[in-house]
Design a protein around this motif. Structure first.
Motif, PDB file in Angstrom:
ATOM      1  N   LEU A   1       0.822  -1.208   0.000  1.00 32.60           N
ATOM      2  CA  LEU A   1       0.000   0.000   0.000  1.00 32.60           C
ATOM      3  C   LEU A   1       0.855   1.257   0.000  1.00 32.60           C
ATOM      4  CD1 LEU A   1      -2.721  -1.004   2.536  1.00 32.60           C
ATOM      5  CD2 LEU A   1      -3.020  -0.562   0.115  1.00 32.60           C
ATOM      6  N   LEU A   2       1.942   1.198   0.755  1.00 30.67           N
ATOM      7  CA  LEU A   2       2.826   2.371   0.822  1.00 30.67           C
ATOM      8  C   LEU A   2       3.335   2.719  -0.555  1.00 30.67           C
ATOM      9  CD1 LEU A   2       5.398   2.017   3.730  1.00 30.67           C
ATOM     10  CD2 LEU A   2       3.457   3.536   3.598  1.00 30.67           C
TER      11      LEU A   2
ATOM     12  N   SER B   1       2.258   1.536  -3.534  1.00 28.46           N
ATOM     13  CA  SER B   1       1.371   1.568  -4.687  1.00 28.46           C
ATOM     14  C   SER B   1       0.932   3.005  -4.929  1.00 28.46           C
ATOM     15  CB  SER B   1       0.144   0.687  -4.436  1.00 28.46           C
ATOM     16  OG  SER B   1      -0.647   1.271  -3.426  1.00 28.46           O
ATOM     17  N   PRO B   2       0.852   3.394  -6.192  1.00 24.92           N
ATOM     18  CA  PRO B   2       0.449   4.771  -6.456  1.00 24.92           C
ATOM     19  C   PRO B   2      -0.986   4.990  -6.014  1.00 24.92           C
ATOM     20  CG  PRO B   2       0.576   3.499  -8.494  1.00 24.92           C
ATOM     21  CD  PRO B   2       1.055   2.602  -7.400  1.00 24.92           C
ATOM     22  N   ALA B   3      -1.280   6.180  -5.532  1.00 22.34           N
ATOM     23  CA  ALA B   3      -2.642   6.494  -5.103  1.00 22.34           C
ATOM     24  C   ALA B   3      -3.539   6.448  -6.328  1.00 22.34           C
ATOM     25  CB  ALA B   3      -2.677   7.881  -4.475  1.00 22.34           C
ATOM     26  N   PRO B   4      -4.803   5.993  -6.156  1.00 18.53           N
ATOM     27  CA  PRO B   4      -5.708   5.987  -7.301  1.00 18.53           C
ATOM     28  C   PRO B   4      -5.831   7.390  -7.882  1.00 18.53           C
ATOM     29  CG  PRO B   4      -6.816   5.231  -5.272  1.00 18.53           C
ATOM     30  CD  PRO B   4      -5.405   5.517  -4.921  1.00 18.53           C
TER      31      PRO B   4
ATOM     32  N   ASP C   1      -8.197   9.084  -8.787  1.00 13.93           N
ATOM     33  CA  ASP C   1      -9.246   9.981  -8.284  1.00 13.93           C
ATOM     34  C   ASP C   1      -8.900  10.538  -6.908  1.00 13.93           C
ATOM     35  OD1 ASP C   1     -11.695   7.487  -7.198  1.00 13.93           O
ATOM     36  OD2 ASP C   1      -9.544   7.689  -6.839  1.00 13.93           O
ATOM     37  N   GLU C   2      -7.720  10.201  -6.396  1.00 15.29           N
ATOM     38  CA  GLU C   2      -7.293  10.804  -5.133  1.00 15.29           C
ATOM     39  C   GLU C   2      -6.524  12.097  -5.362  1.00 15.29           C
ATOM     40  OE1 GLU C   2      -8.642   9.877  -2.659  1.00 15.29           O
ATOM     41  OE2 GLU C   2      -9.258   7.852  -3.175  1.00 15.29           O
TER      42      GLU C   2
ATOM     43  N   ARG D   1      -7.583  14.913  -5.994  1.00 15.55           N
ATOM     44  CA  ARG D   1      -8.204  15.995  -5.264  1.00 15.55           C
ATOM     45  C   ARG D   1      -7.745  15.990  -3.809  1.00 15.55           C
ATOM     46  NH1 ARG D   1     -14.440  17.689  -5.589  1.00 15.55           N
ATOM     47  NH2 ARG D   1     -14.443  19.105  -3.817  1.00 15.55           N
ATOM     48  N   ALA D   2      -7.526  14.783  -3.301  1.00 19.56           N
ATOM     49  CA  ALA D   2      -7.100  14.658  -1.917  1.00 19.56           C
ATOM     50  C   ALA D   2      -5.751  15.309  -1.682  1.00 19.56           C
ATOM     51  CB  ALA D   2      -7.030  13.189  -1.527  1.00 19.56           C
ATOM     52  N   ALA D   3      -4.986  15.382  -2.744  1.00 19.86           N
ATOM     53  CA  ALA D   3      -3.636  15.892  -2.581  1.00 19.86           C
ATOM     54  C   ALA D   3      -3.618  17.388  -2.293  1.00 19.86           C
ATOM     55  CB  ALA D   3      -2.818  15.581  -3.818  1.00 19.86           C
ATOM     56  N   GLY D   4      -4.666  18.108  -2.650  1.00 19.62           N
ATOM     57  CA  GLY D   4      -4.713  19.526  -2.322  1.00 19.62           C
ATOM     58  C   GLY D   4      -4.164  20.406  -3.421  1.00 19.62           C
ATOM     59  N   ASN D   5      -4.206  21.692  -3.168  1.00 28.02           N
ATOM     60  CA  ASN D   5      -3.822  22.651  -4.204  1.00 28.02           C
ATOM     61  C   ASN D   5      -2.522  23.334  -3.840  1.00 28.02           C
ATOM     62  OD1 ASN D   5      -6.506  22.150  -5.075  1.00 28.02           O
ATOM     63  ND2 ASN D   5      -7.185  23.716  -3.620  1.00 28.02           N
TER      64      ASN D   5
END
Lengths: 626, 221, 408
Positions: free
Chosen positions: B196-197, B199-202, B204-205, B207-211
């Motif tokens: 999990l560490l 593996s690339p984030a999906p 659609d995440e 947006r989760a990463a922020g601006n």
């Protein structure tokens, strides 16, 4: 083993600030975690014991070496004792936090807690009634004094059961009674756990674990619940209010003060001082545009819930936020404050202030706050923070803040529903909302920061499951934009419809980690309305990135209250497969709920959705197969 | 002749072997006084971390032929045939690190040692606890290892056990007898966590990463 | 069987020992330019810096030739090689061979300048050279000029700095060791040296040396004049092959050898600084004029000469250097532009000053530059030398505690 910064943290502010911190030569939690590898397998399995000094002992998992400690305890007993003590420590932490609030309440009543007051008198009266304190025709302060006394009795052992257990559904209370796990006194259960796990006391692993459930219940329906309720009385019951989150809440042109820790006793006074004209004028005199108070960790959540104070980050952001070079002062109370922070701060101009007589840290200035001097102390340290603004060096604030909505107490949720939980129940019955899940807990460097929280939340809301969150999860989800007005776009059609109609986001910020008890109260209300037990509801709990003993206690009081709970990281229990089986299977027949361990949030979402649909089916509601 | 055999799959990662090794090479031979000695005794065995942070005891294999021995500029590294031990003569060692470049296992360290002249940095590695063996002891790391990840046995015995294990693995029934279910469960969990560490984030995440703030340059490339 | 070995450096010595182990009765003739007992050439820089006494240089007893039943011909160079007749000429005598090893090593690359005949202008290659430098130090030399920033120039400068001399170094690239390390590591080395007082001048040559008997000053190409009482020339080395008939044996920069270290002429082998074999990282012919290569090649050449066929396919440029508080280890491709399809990953930790550059070609590690935390560099070197495919995430190799297990 981390290969890149992206393995360590998901949010962009985390990645950029970690890069900055590493370039600045700051040693972070991830570097220390890497330096600890490999971590001791005996300890990871719970199969090592340091309880007495005939030991220390460990049990060889391969069966060749020793299978018993010096005292004769086998793996089952050793693992059970260790887990029991872990839960006792968690329960003690929450409950002692609650006790500090009760002391402030008592101080308000007798006039010694200067600067504190009763902000929610209605709640005071309601709670006093629950405690059997006479309320009619009495002054608030008189009631407060009696209530504080009554609550302090909950900590002692003079009763058969805690007062707030009455909030639980009747069936649940009867089950606890039958199992003999009704918590009798908050301190008593923790104290008894320490006694039972002394060498030569309780050596039946099942009996130790049953008491662990009782100990956890003394936290959830005792210490933590008192903490939340008294905080509401003293500082106001939260109502929905806009706020902002992530490292971008720091202001380049203002004095930035960060509060860190858990107990609002200190941070509420800091907020008052920051808002005072005197301090604002002082800041302006130093060339700053004003004073910007922000939070990290749960003391930040407390202020966010009641005042909309912005949140700069969760547990794993607490070191990184200092690497902005923009924090003029960080003020800490207790719990989850890494002892490394003082060292990190020494790389920048940031002043570190510790405030609690029970929590001291290296490289921090200690300004001890007590109810009788808190207001004055707060002005003193805020003044110091303002003066420190002039010592600032280069500032790096790499992100724009994300807007968010916080402040969902049970009262606020019921208020949003129009005064009764009925509309929510109707939506659940109709299947528009399949169920509800509380996602709670910490960050842990063993999981990419916020990845577990954000991924699980996304999968649940897109499948029409309402999410309530607290603590570090609440911050992660707010940063991910789940609490924006347009976040319903990420929800499934049914949840989108209901949240859209109510004007709430699909993920509700329920507060700090002691505020997990708000979830218990809401679940009890739903169960009572449906005439069933909590374990019959289409709900679940999850702690995708938990690390602390407090989270172990929370997980246990969730499960003991009938809530199926999925943990991300493995607790230290694999030394005993008997205990693994009991926790993940056997407890179903005991308390109607179990733990599951699943580090992958995608798979955890499936486990939870299956559980919810099964519960719907059992209630005779329309159910889908997952 | 007995030798130390490493079974990495049984390493629990407790690092007790490191402590025992350092103590065995101290003046006092006891943990508490040893930590106050100068130079501070250091281990010759190092428990490294595998891909999912499982333990991996790494010690000198006493290779034959030994690359370190061939690479040693001043001829300070020799083989003691009777004990199959590659030894470093600290008086001859010039701390040039040529052996570090030659050792394919990365087991040699450079520091002061009580066996060498005071203040002199020398190459240090496992000596098979020959001093303990002379007094009928076994190597300290083996003595400390309760999970039998380090054993002291003749190579014949070790080979036989390995052959038996391979033979058993051919039998489906025997292979199904998990060595230690709790240990296997923990390791499966750790493996899953590691994947999990990394593996690339999906997608659609995102947006989760922020601006990222547009006016802020990421200076730390 | 008559074996002739040209050169008594480590390649020749190891070859002779390998032959003697396998063929107790063959006749071995060893022709050496230097009469000093076989010694460890890399250690002369440590003698210069004072960390190793001159007496510790020999790696074999003075009785080495007797012990191995070798007939030594010392103090002279081979003047001619006749591959048809199977003989070499030395000191006016013919020496016939059945098997010949050319391990004649390399000589310092000469420079052009006026006044090179002055005293205290030395190369740094042999035990004799370092003795001359020590004599100059005894004579009170205080100010040294070092020409070249390669390994030799660099070690000379470092050694003289350790001896307390003021040292000026003239280099062509922007940093020393440009053939051994990448620009970042080179910068770290340069910073450390200059912090300890080294005066480095880039892209300047010495044109004229002035002085009465010994050197007193140098005129530089930028027109300036520099006082100096010791000059060390370290502009690299060239294989010592004057005697080799280039029409009969294939010579590139060095003697081209096959995997069995045999040259294009029958029964003629080559090893060490004079030989040019396939470099495992570059996958191209290369002269790796370094001690461990010479040691390994000499041994393998000897085994092949004695009749057992053993290939040697592990030639690799590599070095480990400790200066002041820096430890530097390099191997294989340093400049990714010399190969096609190179991918480079680096990590620098400012807190610990650990630096790593790794160069990959497809799934193979082909080069490394490590600064500090070099203890486990041999693990990486083994990956390069054995051409082990690296699966999984390469960044793992950047961690100082890397072990094979982590590759799984």
């Amino acid at each position: 083993m981390y290969d890149t910064i992206k393995d360590k943290t998901l949010p962009q502010d985390g990645q950029l600030l970690l890069k900055k911190a590493e370039a600045d030569g700051v040693e972070t939690v991830w570097a220390r975690h890497q330096a600890q590898q490999p971590q001791c397998g005996y300890c990871e399995m719970g199969a090592s014991c340091r309880i007495c000094i005939m030991g220390p002992c460990r049990v060889d998992p391969f069966g060749q070496g020793p299978q018993q400690g010096v005292c004769g305890a086998d793996a089952d007993i050793i693992v059970a004792r260790n887990l029991g003590r872990m839960i006792a420590a968690g329960a003690a932490s929450h409950s002692d936090h609650g006790r500090d609030l009760v002391e402030v309440l008592a101080g308000v009543a007798d006039g010694t807690a200067l600067g504190y007051t009763i902000r929610d008198e209605d709640k005071l009266r309601r709670l006093a009634a629950e405690y059997g304190v006479a309320v009619d025709g009495r002054e608030a302060l008189a009631i407060a004094g009696d209530l504080a006394d009554a609550m302090q009795e909950d900590y002692g052992t003079r009763k058969k059961g805690l007062a707030l257990l009455a909030r639980a559904p009747e069936a649940r209370r009867a089950l606890w009674q039958k199992l003999g796990i009704t918590p009798r006194g908050i301190d008593r259960e923790t104290s008894e756990m320490m006694h039972r796990t002394h060498m030569g006391v309780d050596n039946d692993w099942q009996s130790i674990l049953l008491h662990a459930l009782r100990n956890a219940l003394s936290d959830g329906w005792g210490g933590s619940m008192i903490a939340t309720e008294v905080s509401d009385i003293l500082y106001g019951t939260p109502t929905p209010r806009p706020t902002a989150v992530n490292a971008g809440v720091l202001k380049k042109d203002q004095v930035n003060i960060i509060v860190h820790g858990h107990n609002p006793v200190v941070s509420e006074m800091i907020l008052q001082a920051c808002l005072s004209d005197e301090m604002t004028a002082l800041a302006q005199a130093k060339g700053a545009a004003g004073i910007n108070l922000a939070g990290v960790c749960c003391t930040g959540n407390e202020l966010l819930m009641r005042h909309g104070v912005p949140m700069a980050g969760n547990h794993l952001m607490t070191e990184l936020i200092l690497s902005t070079g923009a924090v003029d002062m960080m003020i800490v109370d207790y719990q989850c404050i890494m002892p490394s922070l003082g060292t990190v701060a020494s790389c920048y101009h940031t002043k570190m202030v510790s405030t609690s007589d029970k929590a001291r840290f290296p490289h921090m200035d200690h300004h001890e706050f007590h109810p009788d001097n808190a207001a004055e102390k707060a002005r003193e340290v805020v003044r110091e923070a303002v003066e420190n603004y002039l010592r600032r060096g280069e500032v790096y604030i790499p992100v724009e803040p994300v807007d968010s909505l916080g402040g969902f107490s049970v009262e606020a949720v019921v208020g949003a529903l129009g005064g009764t939980p009925e509309p929510l129940l109707e939506a659940i019955k109709a299947g528009k909302i399949r169920g509800a899940v509380g996602i709670v807990g910490c960050n842990n460097p063993k999981i990419k920061q916020d990845y577990g929280h954000v991924t699980l939340t996304r999968r649940l809301i897109e499948n029409d499951i309402l999410v309530v969150d607290t603590g570090c999860v609440a911050v992660a989800n707010a940063k991910a934009g789940f609490k924006l007005a347009d976040a319903i776009a990420m929800a499934g059609p049914g949840l989108k419809e209901i949240c859209g109609a109510l004007g709430v986001p699909p993920v509700l910020h329920f507060g700090s980690c002691v505020d997990n008890v708000r979830i218990l109260v809401l679940l009890s209300a739903l169960a009572d309305a449906l005439g069933c037990d909590i374990s019959d509801l289409p709900v679940a709990g999850s702690a995708p990135e938990w690390y602390s003993e407090k989270a172990a206690a929370i997980g246990c009081y969730f499960v003991a209250s009938g809530v199926y709970t999925v943990l991300g990281p493995m607790p230290p229990v694999t030394g005993s497969m008997n205990i693994v089986k009991l926790l993940t299977e056997g407890l179903e027949d005991v308390v109607g709920a179990t733990f599951a361990v699943e580090p992958d949030p995608e798979k955890a979402a499936l486990l939870i959705r299956r559980r919810i649909e099964d519960k719907r089916r059992a209630l005779g509601l329309p159910a889908a197969s997952v | 002749m007995k030798q130390v055999v490493v079974h990495p799959e049984r390493c629990v990662g407790c690092m007790q072997c490191q402590v025992a090794c350092a103590v065995a090479h101290s003046e006092a031979k006891q943990l508490v006084p040893a930590q106050f000695e100068s130079p501070r005794p250091r281990p010759r065995i190092h428990v490294g971390a595998g891909p999912y942070n499982e333990g991996f005891p790494n010690r000198c294999r006493h290779c034959d032929p030994a690359p370190c021995l061939l690479a040693c500029l001043p001829g300070a590294i020799t083989r003691v045939a009777e004990t199959a031990t590659v030894m470093i003569n600290v008086d001859t060692c010039i701390n040039c690190a040529s052996c570090a470049m030659a050792c394919p296992f990365g087991v040699i360290r450079y520091h002061e040692d009580r066996s060498a002249q005071a203040g002199k940095t020398v190459a240090v590695k496992c000596d098979n606890c020959l001093a303990r063996q002379r007094e009928d002891g076994i190597p300290a790391c083996v003595e400390a290892c309760l999970s039998a990840a380090l054993t002291f046995e003749t190579l014949d015995a070790a080979y036989k056990r390995q052959t038996d294990a391979v033979a058993r693995s051919v039998s489906a029934v025997a292979a199904a007898e998990a060595l230690a279910p709790g240990w296997a469960l923990l390791n499966a969990h750790k493996k899953a966590r590691l994947e999990l560490l990394t593996s690339p984030a999906p997608s659609d995440e995102k947006r989760a990463a922020g601006n990222a703030r547009e006016d802020t340059h990421v200076r730390h490339d | 069987m008559q074996y002739v070995i040209i050169g008594n450096g480590i390649a020749g010595v190891n070859a002779a020992e390998a032959i003697r182990r396998m063929d107790p009765n063959g006749r071995i003739v060893m022709i050496g330019d230097e009469a000093f007992p076989p010694y460890c050439r890399p250690m002369i820089s440590m003698v210069l810096e004072g960390s190793v006494p001159l007496a510790k240089l020999p790696i074999r007893q003075a009785s080495f030739y007797d012990d191995c039943k070798i007939e030594p011909i010392l103090g002279n160079r081979v003047t001619e090689l006749d591959v048809d007749a199977g003989r070499v000429d030395v000191n006016g005598k013919h020496v016939a061979y059945d098997k010949l090893l050319i391990a004649s090593g390399a000589d310092p690359r000469p420079i052009r300048a006026e006044g090179l005949e002055l005293g205290n202008i030395v190369y740094m290659r042999t035990e004799a050279h370092v003795r001359r430098m020590l004599d100059a130090l005894d004579g009170g030399a205080r100010r040294a000029l070092v020409l070249g920033g390669g390994l030799v120039g660099f070690k000379a400068a470092y050694g003289l700095m350790c001896r307390g001399l003021a040292v000026t170094m003239l280099i062509r690239s922007g940093y020393p060791l440009s053939m051994q390390v990448d620009a970042f590591a080179g910068g770290m080395i340069l910073d450390t040296l200059t912090a300890h007082g080294l005066d480095v001048r880039v892209d300047i040559a010495a044109e004229v040396f002035e002085g009465k008997d010994t050197v007193e000053a140098a005129r530089l190409s930028d027109g300036s004049r520099l006082d100096c009482d010791l000059v060390v020339i370290g502009k690299g080395v060239l294989p010592a092959l004057d005697f080799v008939p280039r029409d009969r044996i294939e010579v590139d920069l060095g003697l081209v050898v096959d995997p069995f270290l045999q040259t294009s002429a029958p029964n003629v082998f080559a090893a060490g600084d004079a030989a040019e074999s396939i470099d495992v990282a570059r996958q191209a012919r290369w002269v790796n004029a370094i001690w461990p290569e010479a040691a390994a090649q000499g041994k393998v050449a000897g085994i092949n000469m004695a009749g057992r066929t053993v290939p040697y396919e592990r030639s690799l440029s590599r070095n480990v250097i400790r200066i002041f508080d820096l430890d530097v280890m390099t191997a294989g491709v340093v400049d990714p532009q010399v190969i096609t399809g190179a991918e480079v990953i680096t990590r620098f930790d400012p807190a610990t000053r650990h630096y790593r550059q790794l160069v990959f070609q497809e799934d193979r590690l082909v080069g490394m530059t490590l600064v500090n935390a070099i203890e486990q560099g041999g693990v990486l070197m083994a990956l390069i030398q054995n051409r082990i495919p690296v699966a999984g995430r390469r960044e793992r190799l950047l961690a100082p505690g890397f072990n094979y297990r982590a590759l799984a």
